[in-house]
Design a protein around this motif. Structure first.
Motif, PDB file in Angstrom:
ATOM      1  N   TYR A  23     -19.797   9.937  33.850  1.00  0.00           N
ATOM      2  CA  TYR A  23     -19.936   9.518  35.247  1.00  0.00           C
ATOM      3  C   TYR A  23     -21.391   9.163  35.563  1.00  0.00           C
ATOM      4  O   TYR A  23     -21.669   8.178  36.237  1.00  0.00           O
ATOM      5  CB  TYR A  23     -19.471  10.613  36.203  1.00  0.00           C
ATOM      6  CG  TYR A  23     -18.005  10.949  36.117  1.00  0.00           C
ATOM      7  CD1 TYR A  23     -17.042  10.066  36.606  1.00  0.00           C
ATOM      8  CD2 TYR A  23     -17.581  12.145  35.561  1.00  0.00           C
ATOM      9  CE1 TYR A  23     -15.689  10.375  36.540  1.00  0.00           C
ATOM     10  CE2 TYR A  23     -16.230  12.470  35.492  1.00  0.00           C
ATOM     11  CZ  TYR A  23     -15.289  11.585  35.975  1.00  0.00           C
ATOM     12  OH  TYR A  23     -13.960  11.889  35.909  1.00  0.00           O
ATOM     13  N   TRP A  60     -22.203   5.794  34.125  1.00  0.00           N
ATOM     14  CA  TRP A  60     -21.617   4.705  34.919  1.00  0.00           C
ATOM     15  C   TRP A  60     -22.425   4.461  36.186  1.00  0.00           C
ATOM     16  O   TRP A  60     -22.622   3.320  36.593  1.00  0.00           O
ATOM     17  CB  TRP A  60     -20.172   5.003  35.266  1.00  0.00           C
ATOM     18  CG  TRP A  60     -19.223   4.870  34.110  1.00  0.00           C
ATOM     19  CD1 TRP A  60     -19.401   4.145  32.977  1.00  0.00           C
ATOM     20  CD2 TRP A  60     -17.949   5.493  33.992  1.00  0.00           C
ATOM     21  NE1 TRP A  60     -18.303   4.275  32.163  1.00  0.00           N
ATOM     22  CE2 TRP A  60     -17.399   5.089  32.760  1.00  0.00           C
ATOM     23  CE3 TRP A  60     -17.215   6.355  34.796  1.00  0.00           C
ATOM     24  CZ2 TRP A  60     -16.150   5.513  32.321  1.00  0.00           C
ATOM     25  CZ3 TRP A  60     -15.971   6.775  34.359  1.00  0.00           C
ATOM     26  CH2 TRP A  60     -15.449   6.351  33.136  1.00  0.00           C
ATOM     27  N   VAL A  70     -13.035   1.408  35.425  1.00  0.00           N
ATOM     28  CA  VAL A  70     -13.796   1.945  36.553  1.00  0.00           C
ATOM     29  C   VAL A  70     -14.760   0.899  37.104  1.00  0.00           C
ATOM     30  O   VAL A  70     -15.440   0.208  36.342  1.00  0.00           O
ATOM     31  CB  VAL A  70     -14.565   3.208  36.111  1.00  0.00           C
ATOM     32  CG1 VAL A  70     -15.474   3.721  37.222  1.00  0.00           C
ATOM     33  CG2 VAL A  70     -13.600   4.288  35.663  1.00  0.00           C
ATOM     34  N   SER A  97     -18.184   0.479  39.227  1.00  0.00           N
ATOM     35  CA  SER A  97     -19.370   1.227  39.616  1.00  0.00           C
ATOM     36  C   SER A  97     -20.115   0.408  40.661  1.00  0.00           C
ATOM     37  O   SER A  97     -20.638  -0.661  40.365  1.00  0.00           O
ATOM     38  CB  SER A  97     -20.264   1.470  38.399  1.00  0.00           C
ATOM     39  OG  SER A  97     -21.439   2.148  38.786  1.00  0.00           O
ATOM     40  N   LEU A 106     -17.912   5.367  42.425  1.00  0.00           N
ATOM     41  CA  LEU A 106     -17.093   5.052  41.256  1.00  0.00           C
ATOM     42  C   LEU A 106     -15.648   5.076  41.712  1.00  0.00           C
ATOM     43  O   LEU A 106     -15.223   6.013  42.388  1.00  0.00           O
ATOM     44  CB  LEU A 106     -17.297   6.084  40.136  1.00  0.00           C
ATOM     45  CG  LEU A 106     -18.701   6.184  39.543  1.00  0.00           C
ATOM     46  CD1 LEU A 106     -18.744   7.287  38.491  1.00  0.00           C
ATOM     47  CD2 LEU A 106     -19.143   4.868  38.943  1.00  0.00           C
TER      48      LEU A 106
END
Length: 108
Positions: free
Chosen positions: A10, A13, A45, A47, A86
């Motif tokens: 995470y 990202w 995902v 971002s 995200l």
């Protein structure tokens, strides 16, 4: 093992969508992440990153900058702060919200 994404992913990202100009001239001073739901290894995902407004008018849910498109304003150049989101690409479910603070790199 459970096909969940590791928390370090995470962070990566979030940092991937930072403006290159900020990465080149600043260093990360602090990061705050608020996890909303799990992300699985097969999820695509988005971002999103946006400069944090000084007047409080914009919220993280209204982020429009993405993939390094947010640029710090002149008055925020020394210590810019950014908001991050995200989300799962296909259904836009929120995975994580965050905030980063940056400081000018020291001359070497």
């Amino acid at each position: 093992m459970n096909h969940h994404v590791n928390y370090v992913t995470y962070i990566g990202w979030v940092l991937e969508s930072m403006p290159q100009e900020t990465i080149d001239t600043h260093e990360l001073a602090s990061i705050t992440l608020d996890y909303r739901r799990e992300c699985l290894q097969d999820d695509v995902v988005d971002s999103l990153t946006s400069i944090e407004p000084t007047d409080g008018a914009e919220t993280v849910s209204k982020l429009t900058g993405t993939n390094g498109s947010a640029v710090a304003r002149k008055d925020d150049a020394d210590c810019p702060m950014f908001l991050h989101l995200l989300r799962v690409s296909c259904d836009e479910q929120e995975i994580n919200r965050g905030r980063t603070e940056w400081r000018k790199k020291h001359a070497r």
